[in-house]
Design a protein around this motif. Structure first.
Motif, PDB file in Angstrom:
ATOM      1  N   VAL A  25     -33.387 -14.301  57.180  1.00  0.00           N
ATOM      2  CA  VAL A  25     -33.444 -14.029  55.733  1.00  0.00           C
ATOM      3  C   VAL A  25     -34.783 -14.508  55.173  1.00  0.00           C
ATOM      4  O   VAL A  25     -35.468 -13.776  54.437  1.00  0.00           O
ATOM      5  CB  VAL A  25     -32.283 -14.721  54.983  1.00  0.00           C
ATOM      6  N   PHE A  26     -35.192 -15.735  55.547  1.00  0.00           N
ATOM      7  CA  PHE A  26     -36.471 -16.275  55.067  1.00  0.00           C
ATOM      8  C   PHE A  26     -37.628 -15.384  55.517  1.00  0.00           C
ATOM      9  O   PHE A  26     -38.564 -15.143  54.763  1.00  0.00           O
ATOM     10  CB  PHE A  26     -36.695 -17.706  55.596  1.00  0.00           C
ATOM     11  N   TRP A  27     -37.535 -14.909  56.751  1.00  0.00           N
ATOM     12  CA  TRP A  27     -38.604 -14.043  57.268  1.00  0.00           C
ATOM     13  C   TRP A  27     -38.698 -12.784  56.404  1.00  0.00           C
ATOM     14  O   TRP A  27     -39.790 -12.400  55.977  1.00  0.00           O
ATOM     15  CB  TRP A  27     -38.324 -13.677  58.734  1.00  0.00           C
ATOM     16  N   HIS A  28     -37.559 -12.155  56.114  1.00  0.00           N
ATOM     17  CA  HIS A  28     -37.572 -10.937  55.292  1.00  0.00           C
ATOM     18  C   HIS A  28     -38.071 -11.229  53.884  1.00  0.00           C
ATOM     19  O   HIS A  28     -38.803 -10.426  53.296  1.00  0.00           O
ATOM     20  CB  HIS A  28     -36.178 -10.308  55.229  1.00  0.00           C
ATOM     21  N   LEU A  29     -37.686 -12.381  53.337  1.00  0.00           N
ATOM     22  CA  LEU A  29     -38.134 -12.730  51.978  1.00  0.00           C
ATOM     23  C   LEU A  29     -39.656 -12.843  51.929  1.00  0.00           C
ATOM     24  O   LEU A  29     -40.289 -12.380  50.976  1.00  0.00           O
ATOM     25  CB  LEU A  29     -37.490 -14.048  51.519  1.00  0.00           C
ATOM     26  N   SER A  30     -40.251 -13.446  52.963  1.00  0.00           N
ATOM     27  CA  SER A  30     -41.714 -13.572  52.912  1.00  0.00           C
ATOM     28  C   SER A  30     -42.380 -12.246  53.267  1.00  0.00           C
ATOM     29  O   SER A  30     -43.413 -11.889  52.701  1.00  0.00           O
ATOM     30  CB  SER A  30     -42.202 -14.716  53.801  1.00  0.00           C
ATOM     31  N   GLU A  31     -41.769 -11.496  54.157  1.00  0.00           N
ATOM     32  CA  GLU A  31     -42.322 -10.194  54.562  1.00  0.00           C
ATOM     33  C   GLU A  31     -42.353  -9.200  53.395  1.00  0.00           C
ATOM     34  O   GLU A  31     -43.328  -8.500  53.186  1.00  0.00           O
ATOM     35  CB  GLU A  31     -41.474  -9.632  55.719  1.00  0.00           C
ATOM     36  N   HIS A  32     -41.275  -9.145  52.617  1.00  0.00           N
ATOM     37  CA  HIS A  32     -41.162  -8.118  51.576  1.00  0.00           C
ATOM     38  C   HIS A  32     -41.580  -8.607  50.193  1.00  0.00           C
ATOM     39  O   HIS A  32     -41.677  -7.812  49.263  1.00  0.00           O
ATOM     40  CB  HIS A  32     -39.735  -7.561  51.530  1.00  0.00           C
ATOM     41  N   GLY A  33     -41.779  -9.919  50.055  1.00  0.00           N
ATOM     42  CA  GLY A  33     -42.287 -10.453  48.783  1.00  0.00           C
ATOM     43  C   GLY A  33     -41.309 -10.295  47.646  1.00  0.00           C
ATOM     44  O   GLY A  33     -40.117 -10.058  47.844  1.00  0.00           O
ATOM     45  N   PRO A  34     -41.818 -10.429  46.408  1.00  0.00           N
ATOM     46  CA  PRO A  34     -40.946 -10.451  45.230  1.00  0.00           C
ATOM     47  C   PRO A  34     -40.236  -9.121  44.963  1.00  0.00           C
ATOM     48  O   PRO A  34     -39.336  -9.062  44.128  1.00  0.00           O
ATOM     49  CB  PRO A  34     -41.884 -10.797  44.078  1.00  0.00           C
ATOM     50  N   GLN A  35     -40.645  -8.061  45.674  1.00  0.00           N
ATOM     51  CA  GLN A  35     -39.974  -6.770  45.496  1.00  0.00           C
ATOM     52  C   GLN A  35     -38.617  -6.728  46.201  1.00  0.00           C
ATOM     53  O   GLN A  35     -37.846  -5.788  46.031  1.00  0.00           O
ATOM     54  CB  GLN A  35     -40.854  -5.637  46.039  1.00  0.00           C
ATOM     55  N   ALA A  36     -38.352  -7.738  47.019  1.00  0.00           N
ATOM     56  CA  ALA A  36     -37.071  -7.781  47.745  1.00  0.00           C
ATOM     57  C   ALA A  36     -36.032  -8.496  46.906  1.00  0.00           C
ATOM     58  O   ALA A  36     -36.351  -9.380  46.111  1.00  0.00           O
ATOM     59  CB  ALA A  36     -37.257  -8.506  49.070  1.00  0.00           C
TER      60      ALA A  36
END
Lengths: 299, 162
Positions: A25-36
């Protein structure tokens, strides 16, 4: 009142990922940024997306993250963020030790929404009318917010910042909610006023009292839909603590709680109605909680 | 936003469907599976017309992303009858004329079925509480509640297949 959008389909296009661990989840949050955006039950977020009020580029589902599930007793009760409202409504320990929370979950919208909606979602959506918030405030709940940097524990009272606004940072996930240990002589109650059973609150209140003999030795009063966030009625709590309650004192405490509300007028109720109803339901909740704490009928 | 293939059990049959992330389960059921019993009413979780069972639990298919139910078992109103025998709840709705225009009926029956699965002998109050998310503009609910209670009396409780 709604702009005529097409709720038949989701017009917006977005990515969808279904991690199974918090690390992912943390990886996806940093990968996709505030648009996620994180999605749990989806009962608020998907409606807002259909209404075209929110338009995330990526949805990160929490549904299959094991670390966010389950319920454990450990000097109190820790509930995983993705526990469904229905699972709380049907939980035996919650019904027994955290009665006001069980009542709020049972009064929550409709059965399918209770099945789908989650506790963490209800809190992170941060509606001033969130039904689970007042009972959680009454049980001195705190939320565990986790990110790659570690975990911080925030009292629920400091978590809500405004309508739809919370202390959750973009890189964080609400992992669990902790309720303080139930103590001897405690009793609680939740009362909600709504237009129809399935609607959100016009006002709601949760109360917890701790009784020693004929005295209230501790007390929490929390209200929903009367301010920009769910709120405690600190002045009324202080007024009642240490007192031997009778009908007059309970009425006075309820009046103080009502005076301290800052409601608005909207489609569900007027400011005046909300303030008046606050007073009535705080009185009723205090009376019920006192009796559940084993107190004598109030004279 | 690439389409992806998901696997579902729909009314006991294994299905493989291609869906986009923004496809709703309701539309997959109606437009790809051609099961049009499940209704689109409000689209925002307020009417109960789109209720289906997902892994045995009643949920609103208008607020469920199809990609999110990969691997799960869906039962729609079409899946309640077995061997051309109506479910006892369906029979009771007919017997008690609990259907007028019929639009809310699939949702009402799926909710009633879910209720009887977990509580085979509900009180009238429990029926009304459980069905509070299903809106009917025709019947005034009296005949619907009567039908559910009658189905319970006939021993309609018990688990459905998934």
């Amino acid at each position: 009142m709604y702009i005529a959008t097409n709720t038949h389909i989701l017009v917006a296009e977005f990515d969808y990922v279904e991690p199974t661990t918090l690390e992912e989840v943390f990886w996806h949050l940093s990968e996709h940024g505030p648009q996620a955006r994180l999605i749990a039950g989806g009962t608020d977020l998907l409606v807002q997306m259909k209404m075209e009020r929110k338009n995330p580029a990526c949805l990160i589902s929490l549904a299959r993250v094991l670390e966010l599930q389950g319920m454990t007793s450990n000097s109190g009760l820790t509930v995983g963020a993705t526990a469904s409202i229905r699972s709380l409504a049907r939980s035996e320990p919650i019904g027994r030790h955290y009665t006001a929370l069980a009542e709020a979950c049972n009064a929550f919208s409709t059965i399918p929404i209770m099945v789908m909606a989650t506790l963490g979602g209800n809190l992170c959506n941060a509606s001033p009318a969130a039904d689970t918030a007042p009972p959680l405030l009454a049980f001195d709940a705190s939320v565990a917010l986790v990110s790659r940097a570690g975990q911080r524990v925030v009292p629920l009272e400091d978590f809500f910042l405004g309508p739809g606004q919370t202390a959750l940072r973009h890189d964080e996930v609400l992992r669990s909610v902790h309720l303080a240990e139930s103590v001897r002589g405690a009793g609680s109650a939740f009362v909600k006023v709504a237009r129809v059973a399935a609607d959100i609150s016009q006002v709601c209140a949760a109360v917890r009292v701790v009784r020693d003999g004929d005295h209230v030795i501790d007390c929490r009063i929390a209200l929903g839909a009367v301010a920009p966030t769910p709120v405690r009625a600190h002045r009324a709590e202080a007024f009642l603590t240490g007192q031997r309650p009778d009908r007059g004192r309970v009425d006075d405490a309820a009046r103080i709680a009502g005076e301290d509300t800052k409601p608005i007028t909207d489609v569900r109720a007027t400011q005046e109605y909300r303030r008046h109803a606050s007073r009535v339901i705080v009185r009723d909740a205090l009376t019920t909680a006192w009796l559940r704490a084993g107190g004598r009928e109030l004279k | 936003m690439k389409p992806r293939v998901i696997h579902l059990t729909v009314n006991g049959e294994q299905r493989e469907v291609s869906v986009s992330p923004n496809d709703l389960l309701l539309n997959v059921i109606r437009e790809q599976e051609h099961l049009t019993g499940t209704k689109y009413g409000c689209g925002i979780g307020e009417c109960g017309g789109c209720t289906v069972h997902i892994d045995g639990q009643p949920m609103l298919s208008c607020l469920v992303l199809a990609v999110a139910v990969d691997g799960r078992a869906i039962v729609t109103i079409e899946g309640l009858a077995r061997n051309r025998q109506l479910d006892p709840v369906q029979e009771a709705f007919l017997d008690h004329s609990a259907v007028q225009c019929g639009f809310c009926t699939p949702g009402m029956i799926m909710m009633s079925r879910a209720l009887l699965n977990e509580n085979p002998r509900p009180t009238e109050h429990e029926v009304r509480e459980f069905l509070r998310g299903c809106l009917c503009r025709c019947t005034g609910y009296v005949s619907i509640v009567r039908a559910v209670l009658a189905a319970a009396e006939r021993g309609a409780g018990g688990e459905e297949r998934s």
